[in-house]
Structure formats: structure tokens, C-alpha cells
Design an enzyme around this catalytic site. Structure first.
Site, short mmCIF file in Angstrom:
data_model
loop_
_atom_site.label_atom_id
_atom_site.label_comp_id
_atom_site.label_asym_id
_atom_site.label_seq_id
_atom_site.Cartn_x
_atom_site.Cartn_y
_atom_site.Cartn_z
N HIS A 97 105.20 -30.19 11.16
CA HIS A 97 105.88 -31.39 10.67
C HIS A 97 106.35 -31.21 9.22
CE1 HIS A 97 102.35 -33.13 8.48
NE2 HIS A 97 101.64 -32.62 9.46
N ASP A 99 107.13 -33.83 7.07
CA ASP A 99 106.69 -34.85 6.10
C ASP A 99 105.32 -34.50 5.52
OD1 ASP A 99 105.82 -35.37 8.79
OD2 ASP A 99 105.13 -37.36 8.18
N GLU A 164 105.19 -37.33 11.15
CA GLU A 164 103.86 -37.10 11.73
C GLU A 164 102.81 -37.94 11.04
OE1 GLU A 164 99.93 -35.57 12.56
OE2 GLU A 164 100.87 -35.59 10.61
N GLU A 165 102.98 -38.12 9.73
CA GLU A 165 101.94 -38.81 8.96
C GLU A 165 101.97 -40.33 9.15
OE1 GLU A 165 99.65 -37.21 7.74
OE2 GLU A 165 100.37 -35.23 7.15
N HIS A 387 95.67 -33.76 2.58
CA HIS A 387 95.68 -35.13 2.05
C HIS A 387 94.86 -35.28 0.76
CE1 HIS A 387 96.95 -37.18 6.08
NE2 HIS A 387 97.35 -35.94 6.01
ZN LIG Z 1 99.57 -32.64 9.41
#
Ligand SMILES: [Zn+2]
Length: 413
Positions: A97, A99, A164-165, A387
Site C-alpha cells: 500500500h 498510504d 489501506e490505513e 505506526h
Molecule cells: Zn501497512
């Protein structure tokens, strides 16, 4: 005539010469902030345009399947699919992904989140692990095939998706809805977006997620006169204890998962009264349930509601149950599926370890594939910093994982 072993050896060596290129690609990706519009970011277009340029520059055919999104620049989010034709039309997919999540509290970062910082084997920056790791490893594996002029067994398809997030509705879910014919049950589908630091975790299943808010309503009163009140905190405590019974009501075990059973955890408790000498007349707490695919979430919710209400009633308190999140688990990918076997062989070859198919407690983007009957495996070698501030990935893992993917691209079955 070269054998498959010869070709893999040459791919291995070639990938070993790409370390600087991997760092450079990470640098280009990190500086293109792709935080999604829902999270206040500019979205994925800048990164997508850059990657489109690189991949078409390599001579690959790249298609964009944009998804409508009124919050996004131009009203759309990009979803790229690049193909390297193989000997067979069946594909091996690697889905990454574009993003990233926001940097969070920037004071916790030791350097600018959107500027790559290299420190030994570590490449720091927002997105380096989640999910540039997948983008870089899959692209470098493809580049090794191109540079050596090898044709992979299956057609290699790189999917570079948005959103995705923030739920994947404008990413993979859109792609599967609008371009379902791109995918076949016979394809190998790899999602390099979770794993373990020792490269052995191949995620094939997930538990269903059920988050519930339980609100108890009684009668507030003075603490010296409990006979005039209906104490919701006491009722709440008894409800929590009674819900321990859930483990016995839903006892099944599945060794794919760690822990192997469904879990039912009381978690958040909202504040009630601000002072000691008031009996609370309203209490709210939350349950986080992770439920094996064997059980239906609706049935679990029904039992929780019945059990909790019965206990609350004994204290003259009413109880309301509301779902906060309800994500049924997708049917698991067979632990013997061809994609799992191909990954196991490749992990053994590259890392000298045994890959183990397992289930995890939360949802991943692979669930969208599994929901429509496509067997997907989630695998990569992680540093477990996704994250977080000072997110990093290891250059050595980029190299190792690119070799694993190259091995899979050579797989004949
Ligand atoms: Zn991811």
C-alpha cells in the site's frame, strides 16, 4: 540452458548489488508524504506518479484503477497494477500500500519523519516499514529479473494500492469490486504487510473482531443512602465477572492462533461520578472480543447481551449493548495452499528457517482477498516499528525479503 538453481543463484547475487538502490528508493518514497486525506494528508498521488514513472521506465505495463473519493485531490485515489509477463498467465501478486499513517507527535522523532535517515542497517522514516518495505522488496525482485533478462514462471503482478490505513474501500476493496477478473483462485497472493522479525510468521487466518459498548443505567444517589439508589458500578463489576463465563461458552481451540482460543477482554471504562460520596447511576465499559472463525459474531453478541442483562437486572439496573466495531473473520487461507508452500520453500532457502502458517488476532487487508475466495498469505520480515515514532526497516531485511520474493517468482507450481 541454466537450471532454476543457477538462475536463483544469479538473482541472489544481482539483488546483493542493489543495496544503494534500495536506500535511494526508500528515500524517494519517504519524502513523498502519502498520508490519506481522511487523516488530513495530501494522499497518494505524488508517490503513485513517481512509482508509475519508475515502473514504466523499466518497460513494465502499468495500469491505474482510481477509486472515487471526494476528499482526495482530483476526487480520486490511485491504485496501480504493474505486470511483468511470465511463462504462464497465472499470476503471483505482491500487494503493497502507498498510504502511510501521520507522523504523530513529531517531538518523539529523532529526525524529520519525511526525510530518510540511514544509520547502519537501519533506514528511518515514516512508511519505511509500513509499507515501503513491500514496495521496495517487490520492485527490486522484479528489477533483478529485468536486469538478468529472465522470464518469471508466473506473471508477476505488483499492486500498489491506496487507503489501506483507513479501511481499504478506496484501495484493495475497490480493485476487487471493479477489476475482479484480474485475480484468479490459481494466483499466488502475497501481502507483505505483517510478519515476524525472524521471517517465520506466514499469516493465513484472523479472528473476527467484536468491540462492544455496555451502558448500565441505574439511579444516582448519596453514598450514605444506598437504599435510595441503584449502583451501576457494583452491577458493572458483577457483569464483568459473569462474562468470564464466555470462555466456557465458546471454548473451541484452533492451533493456528496464538492464543488458540477466542478472547473476551473488558478494556476501557468511562468515568462515572467525580466524587467519592455519590453512588453512580450510569456506567459505561467496553469489551474487546477476538473470536475464532468457528463462531458467528452475532451469536457471541447475543450471549453477551443476555448474560449481562440478567446480572444487571439483579441490581435493578438496565443494560444497553452497542457494537463499536464488528468485523467477521474471513475464511482462512489453507495452511497448505500453494502460496504458503512457495513462501515456506523460499524462506528456507534464503533465511534457513521454517515458515509457520498462523492466525492473528486482528484484521489485515488480506481479509478482502479471503472474503472473495482468493487465498492470500501475509508475510514479511518486520522490525515491529509500524505506526511508531522513529519507524525504521532494516536494509538486510529488504535484501533478504527481495530474495524470498525472487525465489517465489521462479516457483514452477
Ligand atoms: Zn501497512
Amino acid at each position: 540452458m541454466t537450471t532454476k538453481d543457477d538462475r536463483f543463484r544469479l538473482l541472489w547475487e544481482r539483488l546483493g548489488t542493489y543495496e544503494q538502490e534500495m536506500i535511494d528508493l526508500q528515500r524517494e518514497l519517504v519524502c513523498r508524504n502519502a498520508v490519506g486525506p481522511e487523516q488530513g494528508g495530501p494522499g497518494e498521488w505524488d508517490k503513485a506518479a513517481f512509482l508509475m514513472g519508475v515502473l514504466t521506465g523499466w518497460g513494465l505495463k502499468v495500469d491505474n484503477y482510481p477509486a472515487p473519493d471526494e476528499l482526495a485531490v482530483g476526487g480520486q485515489r490511485p491504485n496501480l497494477v504493474a505486470m511483468l509477463p511470465g511463462k504462464k498467465p497465472e499470476k503471483v501478486w505482491v500487494l503493497s500500500h502507498l498510504d502511510v499513517v501521520p507522523s504523530g507527535d513529531e517531538s518523539l522523532w529523532r529526525s524529520d519523519p519525511f526525510t530518510l535517515r540511514v544509520d547502519g542497517d537501519r533506514l528511518y522514516g515514516r512508511g519505511t516499514e509500513d509499507n515501503h518495505h513491500g514496495i521496495v522488496t517487490s520492485m527490486m525482485a522484479v528489477k533483478a529479473f529485468l536486469d538478468l533478462n529472465y522470464t518469471p514462471e508466473r506473471t508477476v503482478a505488483l499492486a500498489l494500492v491506496s487507503d489501506e490505513e483507513t479501511g481499504s474501500l478506496r484501495g484493495l476493496a475497490h480493485l476487487l469490486k471493479e477489476q475482479r477478473e484480474l485475480f484468479s483462485e490459481r494466483d499466488l497472493i502475497i501481502v507483505p504487510d505483517a510478519g515476524s522479525p525472524d521471517s517465520t510468521l506466514i499469516e493465513v487466518a484472523e479472528k473476527g473482531i467484536l468491540w462492544l459498548r455496555l451502558t448500565l443505567t441505574g439511579q444516582q444517589g448519596h453514598a450514605s443512602k444506598p437504599q435510595l439508589a441503584k449502583n451501576t458500578l457494583r452491577a458493572c463489576a458483577h457483569v464483568i465477572v459473569a462474562l468470564e463465563e464466555l470462555r466456557r461458552e465458546f471454548p473451541r481451540q484452533n492451533p493456528l492462533f496464538q492464543p488458540p482460543e477466542s478472547t473476551f477482554e473488558p478494556t476501557q471504562k468511562e468515568a462515572n461520578v467525580p466524587n467519592v460520596n455519590t453512588i453512580p447511576g450510569r456506567d459505561v465499559f467496553y469489551l474487546d472480543c477476538r473470536v475464532l472463525p468457528d463462531y458467528e459474531l452475532a451469536r457471541v453478541k447475543e450471549r453477551i447481551t443476555d448474560m449481562a442483562r440478567e446480572v444487571a437486572a439483579r441490581f435493578g439496573v438496565t443494560l444497553e449493548v452497542e457494537p463499536v466495531q464488528e468485523l467477521p473473520s474471513a475464511p482462512p487461507t489453507d495452511p497448505e495452499a500453494p502460496v504458503v508452500m512457495a513462501l515456506k520453500r523460499a524462506i528456507r532457502e534464503v533465511y534457513g528457517r521454517e515458515g509457520t502458517p498462523r492466525g492473528i488476532g486482528g484484521g489485515t487487508v488480506a481479509a478482502f482477498f479471503r472474503q472473495v475466495g482468493l487465498p492470500a498469505a501475509v508475510w514479511m520480515t518486520v522490525s515491529d516499528t509500524a505506526h511508531q515514532p522513529n519507524e525504521f526497516c532494516l536494509l538486510s531485511n529488504l535484501l533478504g525479503d527481495a530474495r524470498v520474493l525472487a525465489h517465489v517468482f521462479l516457483a514452477e507450481d
